[in-house]
Scaffold this motif. Structure first.
Motif, PDB file in Angstrom:
ATOM      1  N   ASP A  51       0.813  -1.213   0.000  1.00 11.46           N
ATOM      2  CA  ASP A  51       0.000   0.000   0.000  1.00 11.46           C
ATOM      3  C   ASP A  51       0.850   1.267   0.000  1.00 11.46           C
ATOM      4  OD1 ASP A  51      -2.775  -1.136   0.255  1.00 11.46           O
ATOM      5  OD2 ASP A  51      -1.860  -2.052   2.019  1.00 11.46           O
ATOM      6  N   ARG A 122      -2.026  11.482   6.443  1.00 10.74           N
ATOM      7  CA  ARG A 122      -3.157  10.571   6.613  1.00 10.74           C
ATOM      8  C   ARG A 122      -3.446   9.825   5.309  1.00 10.74           C
ATOM      9  NH1 ARG A 122      -6.821  11.844  10.933  1.00 10.74           N
ATOM     10  NH2 ARG A 122      -8.097  10.170  10.001  1.00 10.74           N
ATOM     11  N   LEU A 123      -3.678   8.544   5.426  1.00 12.57           N
ATOM     12  CA  LEU A 123      -4.195   7.735   4.328  1.00 12.57           C
ATOM     13  C   LEU A 123      -5.566   7.242   4.796  1.00 12.57           C
ATOM     14  CD1 LEU A 123      -0.973   5.713   3.380  1.00 12.57           C
ATOM     15  CD2 LEU A 123      -1.973   7.626   2.132  1.00 12.57           C
ATOM     16  N   ASP A 124      -6.581   8.053   4.568  1.00 12.29           N
ATOM     17  CA  ASP A 124      -7.898   7.789   5.147  1.00 12.29           C
ATOM     18  C   ASP A 124      -8.526   6.502   4.625  1.00 12.29           C
ATOM     19  OD1 ASP A 124      -7.852  10.057   6.755  1.00 12.29           O
ATOM     20  OD2 ASP A 124      -8.629  11.338   5.152  1.00 12.29           O
ATOM     21  N   HIS A 125      -8.256   6.164   3.372  1.00 11.95           N
ATOM     22  CA  HIS A 125      -8.857   4.947   2.818  1.00 11.95           C
ATOM     23  C   HIS A 125      -8.287   3.693   3.464  1.00 11.95           C
ATOM     24  CE1 HIS A 125      -5.133   5.374   0.564  1.00 11.95           C
ATOM     25  NE2 HIS A 125      -5.264   4.150   0.086  1.00 11.95           N
ATOM     26  N   LEU A 126      -7.133   3.835   4.130  1.00 16.19           N
ATOM     27  CA  LEU A 126      -6.513   2.702   4.827  1.00 16.19           C
ATOM     28  C   LEU A 126      -6.592   2.836   6.345  1.00 16.19           C
ATOM     29  CD1 LEU A 126      -3.217   2.388   2.727  1.00 16.19           C
ATOM     30  CD2 LEU A 126      -5.223   0.890   2.589  1.00 16.19           C
ATOM     31  N   ASP A 127      -7.110   3.986   6.824  1.00 17.17           N
ATOM     32  CA  ASP A 127      -7.091   4.278   8.265  1.00 17.17           C
ATOM     33  C   ASP A 127      -5.655   4.208   8.805  1.00 17.17           C
ATOM     34  OD1 ASP A 127      -9.849   4.698   8.522  1.00 17.17           O
ATOM     35  OD2 ASP A 127     -10.241   2.555   8.781  1.00 17.17           O
ATOM     36  N   CYS A 155      -6.823   4.706  13.951  1.00 24.00           N
ATOM     37  CA  CYS A 155      -5.882   4.542  12.832  1.00 24.00           C
ATOM     38  C   CYS A 155      -4.727   3.628  13.209  1.00 24.00           C
ATOM     39  CB  CYS A 155      -5.316   5.897  12.398  1.00 24.00           C
ATOM     40  SG  CYS A 155      -6.440   6.899  11.421  1.00 24.00           S
TER      41      CYS A 155
END
Length: 418
Positions: A51, A122-127, A155
């Motif tokens: 990722d 932040r990678l919000d789609h991955l928390d 997160c």
């Protein structure tokens, strides 16, 4: 599930210092090793479909100004960009000295932690929340970890830090901090850099040094690479992945049973075999050999280090062809006869030992000997000093210590003559 690669201390295109003095050194293989290791790292990321990737400092190597180095890095990052893999970089002490770091535009997928203060990506789609800070100057001695923000609730929190954790003895004490301080932040994983040896300093939460990507000299021996981290819920697993293309080893060989040069060469050669077949895993290897033991061969080895190395190189070449290079052969042996046993003899050799021992205590004799030797040394080409440290000792007038150092081997050599 979240998967990422944690790498550090790439030292891309690290300059080769002093290798040209070694005859037959594989300079091109050594020069390109860090590039090849980086390409292997990118291959790994693409193959594992991670990722994201983290580089925890020292991407470059100090004040190295060749912009081809930076362009090569950009090309590799572009491969990850095409696959949609972001890369997060916290610059370390070597990067802070680099002009490349400051001026080179990077692909859109490369995200840098600033030097002014800690930043959270932040990678919000991955928390996922990544916290980090780069070095402003090379000699960053303040505790950067003290300013890192609290963990983001809900997160996977990752701290990225280039640090001499707990004042690691083998590295400069940059951005020092304590283990308990990192634990108190509540992060799930600490991606550290600066220490070139792989080390897991803590589990649950994980605090990891991946080591450097590619060994560059004899002090960086064995397997090198990065770590692949898999997070499934609150559970993390860490897998070490090797991407190096060349490995350094220091081989210690006991030559006590040997009686002559040929025996020593054969014994060293036999010791190289398992290294080539089991440890190198198909990679090019560079080896330093140190001979040990009290042996009758000691006298024959004295003053013939070049001949010895050539013999070992010939054996190694027969064993592995161009896939192995013997950097140097170091003598750590001792004579079969002790000084007491030599003293017990009633011949010219015992008399010589007495003469050498007495010479050390006679300043006038040392001065005369020093004057004579310096006259000879001053006629030597400068390049010889790199190969013969004793020449520098003579020039500096360290005659007494030189006699004490050379006498045992000289006596052993004479004792071995028929």
């Amino acid at each position: 599930m979240v998967r990422f690669i944690h790498a550090a201390d790439i030292h891309l295109d690290s300059p080769l210092l002093g290798l040209t003095r070694y005859e037959g050194a594989p300079v091109e293989q050594l020069r390109t090793a860090t590039r090849s290791a980086l390409a292997n790292l990118v291959d790994l990321a693409l193959r594992e479909q991670v990722d994201f990737m983290i580089i925890a400092g020292d991407l470059y190597d100090g004040d190295w100004r060749d912009y081809r180095t930076g362009l090569y890095f950009c090309r590799q990052m572009a491969r990850l960009n095409e696959a949609g893999i972001p890369v997060f970089i916290a610059y370390g002490n070597h990067d802070a000295k680099s002009e490349i770091t400051r001026e080179l535009p990077l692909p859109a997928n490369v995200r840098e932690f600033p030097a002014s203060a800690p930043k959270t990506w932040r990678l919000d789609h991955l928390d996922v929340a990544l916290h980090g800070q780069s070095y402003r100057t090379a000699a960053t001695v303040e505790n950067l970890a003290a300013g890192y923000p609290p963990a983001v609730p809900g997160c996977l929190n990752i701290g990225v830090l280039h640090t001499a954790l707990d004042g690691h003895a083998d590295h400069d004490p940059y951005a020092p901090c304590a283990l308990d301080e990192l634990l108190s932040r509540g992060y799930d994983y600490w991606a550290l850099g600066h220490v070139h040896q792989y080390a897991v300093r803590h589990e649950d939460p994980w605090i990891v040094y991946p080591g450097n990507l590619q060994g560059r000299h004899i002090r960086e021996q064995g397997e090198r690479g990065a770590v692949l981290v898999t997070a499934t819920g609150s559970r993390l697993s860490v897998e070490r992945c090797f991407v190096d293309v060349l490995r350094w080893y220091h081989l210690y060989v006991d030559v006590s049973p040997c009686s002559g040069m040929d025996d020593v060469i054969e014994r060293v050669g036999r010791s190289l075999e398992p290294l080539v077949r089991q440890q190198a895993d198909g990679r090019f290897i560079a080896v330093r050999v140190t001979l040990r033991g009290r042996t009758r061969a000691h006298g024959q080895l004295f003053g013939l280090e070049t001949h010895l190395r050539q013999g070992v190189l010939a054996y190694a070449s027969e064993l592995a062809g161009d896939a192995i290079w013997v950097e140097k052969v170091c003598l750590g042996t001792s004579p079969a006869l002790t000084p007491e046993e030599l003293m017990a003899r009633s011949d010219a050799l015992a008399d010589l030992q007495d003469l050498l021992a007495e010479a050390v205590a006679h300043p006038q004799l040392l001065d005369q000997l020093g004057d004579t030797l310096r006259e000879l040394v001053n006629r030597c080409p400068r390049e010889l000093f790199a190969y013969a440290p004793s020449l520098e000792a003579i020039r500096e007038g360290r005659i007494a210590s030189l006699i004490e150092e050379v006498a045992p081997s000289l006596l052993a050599r004479l004792a071995s003559e028929p």
